[in-house]
Write an enzyme that holds these catalytic residues in place. Structure first.
Site, PDB file in Angstrom:
ATOM      1  N   PRO A   1       0.824  -1.211   0.000  1.00  0.00           N
ATOM      2  CA  PRO A   1       0.000   0.000   0.000  1.00  0.00           C
ATOM      3  C   PRO A   1       0.861   1.265   0.000  1.00  0.00           C
ATOM      4  CG  PRO A   1      -0.498  -1.411   1.897  1.00  0.00           C
ATOM      5  CD  PRO A   1       0.676  -2.001   1.207  1.00  0.00           C
ATOM      6  N   GLU A   2       0.491   2.221  -0.838  1.00  0.00           N
ATOM      7  CA  GLU A   2       1.151   3.525  -0.850  1.00  0.00           C
ATOM      8  C   GLU A   2       0.144   4.567  -0.370  1.00  0.00           C
ATOM      9  OE1 GLU A   2       3.309   4.425  -4.465  1.00  0.00           O
ATOM     10  OE2 GLU A   2       3.543   2.303  -4.938  1.00  0.00           O
TER      11      GLU A   2
ATOM     12  N   ARG B   1       2.019 -11.223   6.083  1.00  0.00           N
ATOM     13  CA  ARG B   1       3.485 -11.208   6.095  1.00  0.00           C
ATOM     14  C   ARG B   1       4.059 -10.508   7.326  1.00  0.00           C
ATOM     15  NH1 ARG B   1       6.109 -10.142   0.435  1.00  0.00           N
ATOM     16  NH2 ARG B   1       7.890 -10.809   1.657  1.00  0.00           N
TER      17      ARG B   1
ATOM     18  N   ARG C   1      22.036  16.257  -4.273  1.00  0.00           N
ATOM     19  CA  ARG C   1      21.734  14.837  -4.208  1.00  0.00           C
ATOM     20  C   ARG C   1      22.295  14.139  -5.433  1.00  0.00           C
ATOM     21  NH1 ARG C   1      20.449  14.221   0.303  1.00  0.00           N
ATOM     22  NH2 ARG C   1      20.831  12.042  -0.124  1.00  0.00           N
TER      23      ARG C   1
END
Ligand SMILES: [Zn+2]
Length: 269
Positions: A2-3, A110, A150
């Protein structure tokens, strides 16, 4: 996994029926989550009423007017509300009985999900410092600042939960397509105008996904146990070799920091 849109959908479906209810009893399964539930939490929660349900990144935050109950669905977690006659299932880890008899159940085959009961002042440290992409602080300037210095790709940066909280592989692929930016582009080479396109694309993709009830790739379900449908509208995710829905060029796949990336070589530069 799930996001943000799936977690937001769970929050919205639960909020309607949970706010104002009292937690009458809490039952805990015998099998342990990877980060175990503490026995002391049952007494902390029993008798409390739900004041509000919020989301930050991928955390579901339930305000119990004193302590907060935090839930992270991990890879396969489900937080669902059902009637009192719901049969017990395998992998039910925590079952909350509400004062009206309904059951709020955390099920997770899980067991990578996490539950925590915290005092209000400890919630911020638990949910982390990453910007929530639907929050007001997620602006082009803020994203531009994150990209400076970055050495990573923009895809890796958007998936780094310490910087932007709640996006995973599916939605970052979709967002980069909508913004017209290749997943491998160096974050540090993006201009402010690129960051503005990314912020717009992020809000657009997330809003559309939430309207569709999220994406059900394997086992995601919302707070009422219903699947989402946004996977039918994915533009690039898991579409390698299929024609781009905008220009018909075959979608390409590429592995970036261990995750499959999908992009259109013509629409994304
Ligand atoms: Zn294309």
């Amino acid at each position: 996994m799930p996001e943000l849109p799936e977690v937001e959908t769970v929050v919205r479906t639960l909020r309607q029926s949970l706010v104002g209810r009292r937690l009458a009893n809490i039952r805990v399964g015998r099998k342990r989550l990877r980060v175990p539930w503490s026995v002391a939490w049952v007494d902390l929660l029993r008798g409390r009423s739900v004041g509000a349900i919020e989301r930050r990144g991928k955390w579901i935050m339930i305000d119990l007017q004193g302590p907060w109950l935090l839930v992270h669905l991990g890879m396969t977690g489900r937080l669902t509300l059902a009637g009192p006659d719901r049969a017990r299932e395998r992998h039910d880890h925590v079952i909350v009985e509400l004062d009206d008899g309904r059951l709020l159940t955390y099920n997770d085959p899980r067991r990578f999900g996490r539950l925590a009961v915290l005092e209000p002042e400890a919630v911020g440290a638990e949910t982390g410092a990453g910007l929530d992409p639907l929050g007001e602080a997620f602006t082009p300037a803020a994203l531009f600042a994150l990209t400076r210095e970055r050495r990573t790709s923009i895809k890796a940066l958007l998936m780094d939960q310490r910087r932007v909280a709640g996006l995973g592989n599916i939605y970052v692929n979709e967002i980069l397509f909508r913004a017209g930016i290749r997943p491998r582009r160096r974050a540090a080479r993006l201009r402010l105008v690129d960051c503005a396109r990314l912020v717009r694309a992020t809000r657009g993709v997330l809003a559309a996904a939430i309207r569709a009830g999220g994406s059900s790739i394997s086992d995601y379900r919302d707070g009422r146990g219903q699947p989402g449908w946004f996977q039918l509208r994915h533009q690039v995710y898991d579409r390698a070799g299929s024609p781009c829905r905008r220009c018909a060029t075959p979608i390409r796949a590429q592995v970036i920091v261990g995750r499959s990336s999908f992009y259109c070589p013509r629409c994304q530069t």
